[in-house]
Scaffold this motif. Structure first.
Motif, PDB file in Angstrom:
ATOM      1  N   LEU A  83       0.841  -1.203   0.000  1.00  0.00           N
ATOM      2  CA  LEU A  83       0.000   0.000   0.000  1.00  0.00           C
ATOM      3  C   LEU A  83       0.872   1.247   0.000  1.00  0.00           C
ATOM      4  N   GLN A  84       0.402   2.277  -0.702  1.00  0.00           N
ATOM      5  CA  GLN A  84       1.200   3.505  -0.821  1.00  0.00           C
ATOM      6  C   GLN A  84       0.854   4.530   0.242  1.00  0.00           C
ATOM      7  N   ALA A  85      -0.417   4.584   0.652  1.00  0.00           N
ATOM      8  CA  ALA A  85      -0.838   5.684   1.537  1.00  0.00           C
ATOM      9  C   ALA A  85      -1.916   5.213   2.504  1.00  0.00           C
ATOM     10  N   VAL A  86      -1.498   4.796   3.687  1.00  0.00           N
ATOM     11  CA  VAL A  86      -2.479   4.440   4.725  1.00  0.00           C
ATOM     12  C   VAL A  86      -2.798   5.716   5.495  1.00  0.00           C
ATOM     13  N   GLN A  87      -4.080   6.039   5.588  1.00  0.00           N
ATOM     14  CA  GLN A  87      -4.461   7.287   6.276  1.00  0.00           C
ATOM     15  C   GLN A  87      -4.333   7.116   7.778  1.00  0.00           C
ATOM     16  N   VAL A  88      -3.525   7.966   8.377  1.00  0.00           N
ATOM     17  CA  VAL A  88      -3.293   7.891   9.813  1.00  0.00           C
ATOM     18  C   VAL A  88      -3.681   9.221  10.451  1.00  0.00           C
ATOM     19  N   ALA A  89      -4.431   9.113  11.565  1.00  0.00           N
ATOM     20  CA  ALA A  89      -4.685  10.301  12.388  1.00  0.00           C
ATOM     21  C   ALA A  89      -3.888  10.120  13.662  1.00  0.00           C
ATOM     22  N   LEU A  90      -3.058  11.088  13.992  1.00  0.00           N
ATOM     23  CA  LEU A  90      -2.276  11.010  15.229  1.00  0.00           C
ATOM     24  C   LEU A  90      -3.165  11.485  16.375  1.00  0.00           C
ATOM     25  N   ARG A  91      -3.236  10.675  17.429  1.00  0.00           N
ATOM     26  CA  ARG A  91      -4.095  11.061  18.549  1.00  0.00           C
ATOM     27  C   ARG A  91      -3.343  11.992  19.482  1.00  0.00           C
ATOM     28  N   LEU A  92      -3.929  13.168  19.666  1.00  0.00           N
ATOM     29  CA  LEU A  92      -3.312  14.187  20.511  1.00  0.00           C
ATOM     30  C   LEU A  92      -3.728  13.997  21.963  1.00  0.00           C
ATOM     31  N   ASN A  93      -2.752  13.993  22.862  1.00  0.00           N
ATOM     32  CA  ASN A  93      -3.054  14.149  24.283  1.00  0.00           C
ATOM     33  C   ASN A  93      -2.828  15.627  24.586  1.00  0.00           C
ATOM     34  N   PRO A  94      -3.927  16.398  24.722  1.00  0.00           N
ATOM     35  CA  PRO A  94      -3.772  17.865  24.813  1.00  0.00           C
ATOM     36  C   PRO A  94      -3.365  18.331  26.202  1.00  0.00           C
ATOM     37  N   GLN A  95      -3.249  17.409  27.128  1.00  0.00           N
ATOM     38  CA  GLN A  95      -2.926  17.753  28.519  1.00  0.00           C
ATOM     39  C   GLN A  95      -3.964  18.721  29.105  1.00  0.00           C
ATOM     40  N   GLN A 136       8.421  13.090   8.589  1.00  0.00           N
ATOM     41  CA  GLN A 136       7.527  12.195   7.860  1.00  0.00           C
ATOM     42  C   GLN A 136       8.207  11.259   6.878  1.00  0.00           C
ATOM     43  N   GLN A 137       9.394  11.678   6.412  1.00  0.00           N
ATOM     44  CA  GLN A 137      10.061  10.827   5.407  1.00  0.00           C
ATOM     45  C   GLN A 137      10.384   9.449   5.971  1.00  0.00           C
ATOM     46  N   ARG A 138      10.365   9.320   7.309  1.00  0.00           N
ATOM     47  CA  ARG A 138      10.597   7.999   7.910  1.00  0.00           C
ATOM     48  C   ARG A 138       9.425   7.050   7.669  1.00  0.00           C
ATOM     49  N   TYR A 139       8.290   7.622   7.291  1.00  0.00           N
ATOM     50  CA  TYR A 139       7.088   6.793   7.110  1.00  0.00           C
ATOM     51  C   TYR A 139       6.499   7.035   5.715  1.00  0.00           C
ATOM     52  N   PRO A 140       7.219   6.590   4.664  1.00  0.00           N
ATOM     53  CA  PRO A 140       6.794   6.964   3.303  1.00  0.00           C
ATOM     54  C   PRO A 140       5.403   6.433   2.922  1.00  0.00           C
ATOM     55  N   ARG A 141       4.939   5.386   3.597  1.00  0.00           N
ATOM     56  CA  ARG A 141       3.642   4.825   3.198  1.00  0.00           C
ATOM     57  C   ARG A 141       2.488   5.303   4.073  1.00  0.00           C
ATOM     58  N   LEU A 142       2.769   6.222   4.984  1.00  0.00           N
ATOM     59  CA  LEU A 142       1.696   6.731   5.838  1.00  0.00           C
ATOM     60  C   LEU A 142       1.297   8.135   5.388  1.00  0.00           C
ATOM     61  N   ASP A 143      -0.005   8.349   5.331  1.00  0.00           N
ATOM     62  CA  ASP A 143      -0.531   9.658   4.972  1.00  0.00           C
ATOM     63  C   ASP A 143      -1.077  10.298   6.250  1.00  0.00           C
ATOM     64  N   PHE A 144      -0.263  11.189   6.849  1.00  0.00           N
ATOM     65  CA  PHE A 144      -0.660  11.810   8.117  1.00  0.00           C
ATOM     66  C   PHE A 144      -1.640  12.944   7.838  1.00  0.00           C
ATOM     67  N   ALA A 145      -2.864  12.571   7.534  1.00  0.00           N
ATOM     68  CA  ALA A 145      -3.826  13.591   7.095  1.00  0.00           C
ATOM     69  C   ALA A 145      -4.749  14.041   8.217  1.00  0.00           C
ATOM     70  N   GLY A 146      -4.630  13.422   9.406  1.00  0.00           N
ATOM     71  CA  GLY A 146      -5.590  13.779  10.453  1.00  0.00           C
ATOM     72  C   GLY A 146      -4.989  13.872  11.841  1.00  0.00           C
ATOM     73  N   ILE A 147      -5.710  14.595  12.703  1.00  0.00           N
ATOM     74  CA  ILE A 147      -5.400  14.599  14.139  1.00  0.00           C
ATOM     75  C   ILE A 147      -6.659  14.127  14.852  1.00  0.00           C
ATOM     76  N   HIS A 148      -6.458  13.261  15.825  1.00  0.00           N
ATOM     77  CA  HIS A 148      -7.572  12.684  16.587  1.00  0.00           C
ATOM     78  C   HIS A 148      -7.512  13.211  18.007  1.00  0.00           C
ATOM     79  N   LEU A 149      -8.687  13.467  18.561  1.00  0.00           N
ATOM     80  CA  LEU A 149      -8.773  14.006  19.923  1.00  0.00           C
ATOM     81  C   LEU A 149      -9.967  13.370  20.623  1.00  0.00           C
ATOM     82  N   HIS A 150      -9.759  12.850  21.823  1.00  0.00           N
ATOM     83  CA  HIS A 150     -10.903  12.374  22.630  1.00  0.00           C
ATOM     84  C   HIS A 150     -10.481  12.548  24.082  1.00  0.00           C
ATOM     85  N   ILE A 151     -11.070  13.543  24.750  1.00  0.00           N
ATOM     86  CA  ILE A 151     -10.553  13.859  26.094  1.00  0.00           C
ATOM     87  C   ILE A 151     -11.350  13.187  27.193  1.00  0.00           C
TER      88      ILE A 151
END
Ligand code: LLP
Length: 407
Positions: free
Chosen positions: A145-157, A189-204
């Protein structure tokens, strides 16, 4: 007396849509979970309407209720799904969800689960640690796969106003990545060529008491996202509160929706509501086994325990209790307890209830969320059946476990 549009006394019998609850349990026995599909559709519809300005895509949080008929109903009504295990992804797919309508979240995804999610083609993976990113990258390469969509989950403190067990956004919580770590990942990001960091996730957190912490967390998120134009999607998680007590009114959603819409205009928005869609659509019906009066107390011992509904024992949660046959007697202070060998196995303490006697049936209200999904086999108790009601029809969606299922 009306509890909500689907659950009310009709001719002095507790009724769920057009069906008398007693007629159901006379056939299936107790304990039994019963869900109104109409109420679930209604709740989803009202949520969509209140959130219209946000243009959010709703992903129902399967951990709240994983019943297949419930999931099918939500899929038919246009919802996607938020899953936190291979088991939940399997359920969502089994209920007919399209894989791209699934987000896969979780603090500790196994390699097998990540592989399953990637091979199934889920829409998003919400990632919350660096080791996991390496696994996703490796498995994406294996799958070609070329681009897996990943949302990084933020811990906003940020600490949410809720029960401490349900607050997930403060610095001491195991959830998410801090701002600094997310910046590092996105700068690297170049360390993860197949990941598409297109989102941020938040759930507090869940059952959020007010929106102040949500907006504070969102502002932190936006300050971060602004620096990274590849971020096109914000997933705001779940957490919308419901009323567990008679007379309680949860805060209106519209003001929060307006604030969120204003802030998130340039972004696509995902939400992961669970409780607010299913909680008040479900009841857990129990039968009174014994009444014991001693030491100045009245103990009503029922056939539901903390194994079938753990929320009172785990969070001190309040679930209203009403008899299936409407009662007008004077109430007495009652301890409603289960049969399990734990002092925490108390469903209601010092609750004013009409006098109950063996054989009476009662309903534990607002049990459609985190009821059956958190049920266990403690004390070798088979889990209850799940019954769904749709208008004047009802059926057993999942049968009662047999004692032979448990060995
Ligand atoms: N998204 C994420 C990442 C979550 O962790 C949760 C819930 C949700 C969405 C759905 O939240 P909701 O809309 O249902 O509040 N067992 C507890 C609740 C724990 C919630 C865990 N995470 C209870 O019985 O109240």
């Amino acid at each position: 007396m009306v509890f909500n549009a689907s659950i009310r006394y009709l001719h002095e019998r507790l009724t769920i849509d057009d069906v008398d609850l007693e007629s159901i349990v006379n056939e299936v026995g107790t304990p039994a979970y019963v869900y109104s599909l109409a109420r679930i559709r209604d709740n989803l519809g009202r949520l969509k309407a209140a959130l219209a300005p946000v243009h959010a895509c709703l992903h129902f949080s399967v951990k709240a209720n994983g019943n297949l008929d419930v999931l099918r109903t939500l899929r038919d009504a246009g919802a996607g799904f938020d899953c936190v295990s291979g088991g939940e992804i399997f359920r969502a797919l089994k209920a007919g969800a399209a894989a791209e309508d699934i987000v896969f979240a979780g603090v500790g995804k196994t390699r097998a689960e990540i592989e399953y999610a990637i091979n199934s083609g889920v829409g998003w993976i919400n990632a919350e640690n660096l080791g996991e990113l390496a696994h996703i990258e490796a498995m994406a390469a294996e799958a070609g796969l070329q681009a897996v969509q990943v949302a990084l989950r933020l811990n906003p403190q940020v600490t949410a106003n809720t029960h401490p067990y349900m607050a997930t956004g403060h610095g001491a919580a195991k959830f998410g990545l801090t701002c600094d770590v997310i910046r590092q990942v996105l700068n690297d990001q170049q360390r993860y060529p197949r990941l598409d960091f297109a989102g941020i996730h938040l759930h507090i957190g869940s059952q959020l008491g007010d929106s102040a912490a949500t907006l504070a967390a969102l502002d932190k998120l936006l300050a971060l996202a602004r620096d990274f134009p590849q971020i096109t999607t914000i997933n705001l998680g779940g957490g919308l509160p419901v009323a567990y007590r008679f007379g309680e009114v949860p805060p209106a959603l519209e003001p929060l929706a307006a604030e969120v819409a204003r802030r998130l205009k340039p972004y696509s928005v995902l939400l992961e509501p669970g409780r607010s869609i299913v909680a008040d659509a479900g009841v857990l019906v129990a039968e009174v086994l014994y009444v014991k009066r001693q030491a100045g107390q009245t103990f009503v011992i029922v056939d539901v325990s903390m194994a079938e509904l753990i929320r009172p024992a785990l969070y001190g949660a309040h679930h209203e209790i009403v008899p299936l046959r409407q009662a007008y007697d004077e109430t007495i202070s009652t301890q409603v307890v289960g049969p399990v060998c734990e002092s925490a196995d108390v469903l209601a303490r010092d609750r004013d209830l009409p006098p109950l006697k063996p054989g009476d049936k009662i309903a534990l209200m607002t049990a459609g969320a985190y009821g059956m999904t958190m049920a266990s086999n403690y004390n070798a108790r088979p889990r209850p059946p799940e019954v769904v009601v749709d208008g004047d029809r009802w059926w057993v969606s999942r049968r009662r476990e047999a004692i032979t299922d448990m060995i």
